[in-house]
Design a protein around this motif. Structure first.
Motif, PDB file in Angstrom:
ATOM      1  N   GLY A 181       0.352  -0.995  -0.336  1.00  0.00           N
ATOM      2  CA  GLY A 181      -0.011  -0.278  -0.347  1.00  0.00           C
ATOM      3  C   GLY A 181       0.775   1.427  -0.502  1.00  0.00           C
ATOM      4  O   GLY A 181       0.329   2.213   0.239  1.00  0.00           O
ATOM      5  N   GLY A 198      -5.218   8.627  -2.928  1.00  0.00           N
ATOM      6  CA  GLY A 198      -5.437   7.234  -3.171  1.00  0.00           C
ATOM      7  C   GLY A 198      -5.175   6.661  -2.166  1.00  0.00           C
ATOM      8  O   GLY A 198      -5.032   5.100  -2.530  1.00  0.00           O
ATOM      9  N   GLY A 199      -4.623   6.910  -1.043  1.00  0.00           N
ATOM     10  CA  GLY A 199      -4.507   6.366  -0.351  1.00  0.00           C
ATOM     11  C   GLY A 199      -3.999   5.226   0.713  1.00  0.00           C
ATOM     12  O   GLY A 199      -3.924   3.652   0.957  1.00  0.00           O
ATOM     13  N   PHE A 200      -2.729   5.673   0.132  1.00  0.00           N
ATOM     14  CA  PHE A 200      -1.325   5.572   0.307  1.00  0.00           C
ATOM     15  C   PHE A 200      -0.477   5.935   1.626  1.00  0.00           C
ATOM     16  O   PHE A 200      -1.202   6.934   2.489  1.00  0.00           O
ATOM     17  CB  PHE A 200      -0.485   5.381  -0.761  1.00  0.00           C
ATOM     18  CG  PHE A 200      -0.753   5.389  -1.927  1.00  0.00           C
ATOM     19  CD1 PHE A 200      -1.087   3.815  -2.675  1.00  0.00           C
ATOM     20  CD2 PHE A 200      -1.575   6.352  -3.494  1.00  0.00           C
ATOM     21  CE1 PHE A 200      -1.951   3.769  -4.006  1.00  0.00           C
ATOM     22  CE2 PHE A 200      -2.215   5.399  -4.516  1.00  0.00           C
ATOM     23  CZ  PHE A 200      -2.020   4.798  -4.983  1.00  0.00           C
ATOM     24  N   LYS A 214      -7.797   4.421   2.812  1.00  0.00           N
ATOM     25  CA  LYS A 214      -8.561   4.603   1.649  1.00  0.00           C
ATOM     26  C   LYS A 214      -9.896   4.793   1.294  1.00  0.00           C
ATOM     27  O   LYS A 214     -10.695   5.455   2.341  1.00  0.00           O
ATOM     28  CB  LYS A 214      -9.128   3.013   1.531  1.00  0.00           C
ATOM     29  CG  LYS A 214      -7.684   2.088   1.037  1.00  0.00           C
ATOM     30  CD  LYS A 214      -6.984   2.096   0.541  1.00  0.00           C
ATOM     31  CE  LYS A 214      -5.508   1.237   0.248  1.00  0.00           C
ATOM     32  NZ  LYS A 214      -4.587   1.838  -1.423  1.00  0.00           N
ATOM     33  N   LYS A 264     -13.320   6.184   0.575  1.00  0.00           N
ATOM     34  CA  LYS A 264     -14.380   5.587   0.557  1.00  0.00           C
ATOM     35  C   LYS A 264     -15.638   6.076  -0.561  1.00  0.00           C
ATOM     36  O   LYS A 264     -16.035   6.587  -1.339  1.00  0.00           O
ATOM     37  CB  LYS A 264     -15.857   5.822   1.197  1.00  0.00           C
ATOM     38  CG  LYS A 264     -15.194   5.683   3.400  1.00  0.00           C
ATOM     39  CD  LYS A 264     -16.201   5.768   4.202  1.00  0.00           C
ATOM     40  CE  LYS A 264     -15.613   5.889   5.026  1.00  0.00           C
ATOM     41  NZ  LYS A 264     -16.447   5.948   6.456  1.00  0.00           N
TER      42      LYS A 264
END
Length: 276
Positions: free
Chosen positions: A121, A196-198, A203, A205
């Motif tokens: 991730g 991007g939720g990195f 992350k 929704k």
């Protein structure tokens, strides 16, 4: 803004922030063993975050093949777990003995390290000086990851797209004793990484479309005649046949001219057989 144990344990990140710096790149460690984690990393990370600076990290490589590079990635993941980074995790490739292994080996090591972090991730990239980057990394790998390119002077002569340019190793700033590397960022990494939720950020929704209820249409049912209605209709049909099938239209018990006239008028559609 490229900070490791070589800048000491007392870097004043508040002064760095006050000088207008937006982000810092911290060395998390080097090699394949957790004992090689940078001893200043935890403290530097905590103070940089507290000062409101965006943070990225790099891992200095000594790998000589893809397997060792992947092992370095595993150690890096262990060293940085539980933290959030607004800038990428960079694989730092700059040892001469690594370049001596050739383009294919160097490229394979980059992919081994970066792909392993991506699976966990992280938003990753490659740090190298411009000249060895163009000589020892295949074009496909150069394009595959974000690049942090070092080339000192007034211009970066790399022909491809880069995210960060390191233009000096002798920069001075309040909060750090001695020289420090200086970098320009061209890519809005905080936006990309957060959205991007990195790198430890949640992350995004995904909005679920509301389900629309399908209107159930009642099936049309034929109106069935009751048994009485059926019986009545049957009697009427029977009566009609019994009275008219013999030709006695007027029902006087005889077939005569009157019957013929009535029947002819009925066939022409002028009159019903029964008279009201």
């Amino acid at each position: 803004r490229d900070i490791s144990q070589w800048q000491g344990y007392n870097v004043d990140f508040k002064k760095i922030k006050a000088a207008g710096v937006k982000f810092v790149m911290l060395r998390a460690g080097y090699g394949r063993y957790i004992s090689q984690k940078d001893p200043t990393f935890e403290g530097n990370y905590a103070r940089a975050k507290a000062a409101g600076l965006d943070v990225g990290v790099y891992w200095y490589s000594y790998a000589t093949n893809a397997s060792e590079a992947k092992a370095e990635a595993e150690t890096c993941i262990e060293a940085i777990k539980g933290k959030k980074f607004e800038y990428p995790i960079f694989f730092d490739l700059e040892e001469g003995k690594q370049f001596a292994l050739g383009k294919n080996v160097c490229s394979a090591m980059v992919e081994a390290f970066c792909d392993r972090l991506e699976k966990s991730g992280y938003f990753v990239g490659l740090y190298m000086s411009r000249s060895p980057l163009t000589q020892y990394i295949t074009p496909n790998v150069q394009k595959k990851y974000s690049l942090w390119v070092a080339e000192y002077g007034g211009k970066c002569n790399y022909n491809g797209s880069i995210g960060i340019w390191q233009n000096s190793s002798t920069w001075k700033i309040a909060g750090i004793n001695g020289n420090v590397d200086h970098n320009y960022a061209y890519t809005d990494y905080p936006k990309i990484i957060k959205e991007g939720g990195f790198n430890g950020f949640p992350k995004p929704k995904t909005e679920e479309k509301p389900k629309t209820e399908e209107k159930k249409t009642e099936p049309k049912t034929e109106q069935k005649k009751t048994s009485d209605e059926k019986s009545k209709t049957s009697e009427q049909n029977t009566k009609t046949l019994s009275e008219y099938e013999r030709g006695d239209v007027n029902g006087d018990g005889k077939i005569n001219v009157t019957d013929v006239v009535k029947l002819a008028a009925h066939i022409k559609g002028k009159k019903p057989l029964k008279t009201e």
